[in-house]
Enzyme design. Structure first.
Site, short mmCIF file in Angstrom:
data_model
loop_
_atom_site.label_atom_id
_atom_site.label_comp_id
_atom_site.label_asym_id
_atom_site.label_seq_id
_atom_site.Cartn_x
_atom_site.Cartn_y
_atom_site.Cartn_z
N LYS A 1 0.84 -1.20 0.00
CA LYS A 1 0.00 0.00 0.00
C LYS A 1 0.88 1.25 0.00
O LYS A 1 0.60 2.22 -0.72
CB LYS A 1 -0.95 -0.02 1.21
CG LYS A 1 -2.06 -1.05 1.03
CD LYS A 1 -2.85 -1.34 2.28
CE LYS A 1 -3.77 -2.54 2.00
NZ LYS A 1 -4.48 -3.02 3.18
N GLN B 1 -4.88 -1.70 9.25
CA GLN B 1 -4.66 -3.02 8.65
C GLN B 1 -5.24 -4.11 9.57
O GLN B 1 -4.93 -4.16 10.75
CB GLN B 1 -3.15 -3.25 8.43
CG GLN B 1 -2.82 -4.55 7.73
CD GLN B 1 -3.38 -4.62 6.30
OE1 GLN B 1 -3.28 -3.68 5.53
NE2 GLN B 1 -3.98 -5.75 5.97
N ASP C 1 -11.34 2.16 3.36
CA ASP C 1 -11.58 0.72 3.18
C ASP C 1 -13.07 0.43 2.95
O ASP C 1 -13.43 -0.66 2.52
CB ASP C 1 -11.13 -0.05 4.44
CG ASP C 1 -9.79 -0.74 4.24
OD1 ASP C 1 -9.42 -0.99 3.08
OD2 ASP C 1 -9.12 -1.05 5.25
#
Ligand code: NDP
Length: 281
Positions: free
Chosen positions: A52, A96, A119
């Site tokens: 990322k 994460q 997300d």
């Protein structure tokens, strides 16, 4: 022989588009910033976070890395998120997953401002998707819609079957296909006669989490097959939820593993970071 839907090429295209957009925003004096938080040092998470960061560097998105020790408390994590929610110079916040067991993941997801939830996991964004309002869409299913559209696969009026009903893949996938006017069925582990159902699909999405489970006996001739799964086999190679060798002989188009859905997830994360600016305005 089926057409290969090339996620590597399509994700590269999207990252290129994001890069141009980020440069145009920079020219207007606007910077796009993503904060990435990792708690602990799970090796798979470290790889994902590294990828990322690399994608951010490539597209020109500024990334702020928070590498927190395993013993970070839930309260400490929530306080960092609160601070990032308030910062005007931070557009996207990504935590994460999975988090260490002593931290409540749902509580953490809910603590991220829905306007920075790149997300797309916050209940407010899931709800917005459900009722067709603006918001962030979970990256993997959003990437699959891009794969289909950019490969000129018509969704309107098509029978779509999604195998899997998780909150991050199956459910948002089904909602997105519905938004694109597909006629959608969701199958799961309690579905009776799964083959009967999957064999009706014009577009079959396998998000089942079982290596090579979907073989040719589950697939209608000429169907488009999207394989979300990703598994490391004993020989070290990757495979998906679809038995590629048998299915590619009867379907019209298929995503490979690796190089199909996987690269799209990060590309859509980059897309969501840019999108965050318009949502925040
Ligand atoms: P989950 O394990 O959360 O969900 C799996 C789903 O499949 C569940 O809804 C489950 O049903 C259903 N299922 C399990 N066994 C069967 C069966 N025998 N028949 C029918 N349905 C079944 O997985 P995720 O949704 O998180 O991920 C799915 C796959 O996609 C995994 O392989 C994962 O690694 C991969 N993945 C890949 C990503 C990428 O970027 N390429 C991103 C995210 C995931 P039930 O609800 O009844 O238990």
């Amino acid at each position: 022989m089926a057409e290969l839907i090339d996620g590597k090429a399509i994700s590269a295209q999207i990252k290129e588009e994001v890069k141009e957009k980020v440069a145009a925003l920079k020219a207007e004096g606007k910077e796009v910033t993503l904060a990435v938080i990792q708690v602990g040092c799970d090796p798979a998470s470290t790889v994902y976070v590294g990828n990322k960061k690399k994608a951010c560097a490539y597209t020109g998105i500024r990334s702020l890395a928070y590498e927190l020790p395993e013993e970070t408390t839930e309260a400490e994590l929530l306080s960092i998120i609160e601070e990032l929610n308030d910062r005007k110079d931070v557009n996207g916040i990504l935590v994460q997953l999975p988090l260490p067991k002593h931290i409540d993941e749902n509580k953490v997801i809910r603590s991220i401002s829905p306007l920075k939830d790149v997300d797309g996991f916050h209940p407010q964004n899931v709800g917005a998707l459900c009722i067709g309002e603006k918001g962030f869409v979970s990256c993997t299913p959003a990437g699959i819609i891009e794969l289909l559209k950019r490969s000129h696969v018509e969704i309107t009026g098509k029978k779509c079957v999604v195998v899997g009903r998780s909150n991050i893949v199956g459910k948002p996938m089904a909602l997105l296909l519905l938004r694109e006017n597909g006629t959608v069925t969701i199958a799961h582990s309690k579905t009776v006669d799964l083959r009967e159902i999957t064999k009706q699909a014009d577009i079959l999405i396998a998000a089942v989490g079982k290596p090579k489970m979907i073989d040719a006996s589950y697939v209608k001739e000429g169907a488009v097959v999207i394989d979300v799964g990703i598994h490391r086999m004993e020989n070290g190679k990757l495979c998906g939820d679809v038995d590629f060798e048998s299915v590619e002989k009867i379907c019209s188009a298929i995503t490979p593993v690796p190089g199909g859905v996987g690269p799209m997830t990060i590309a859509m994360l980059m897309y969501n970071c840019v999108h965050s600016l318009s949502l925040q305005q």
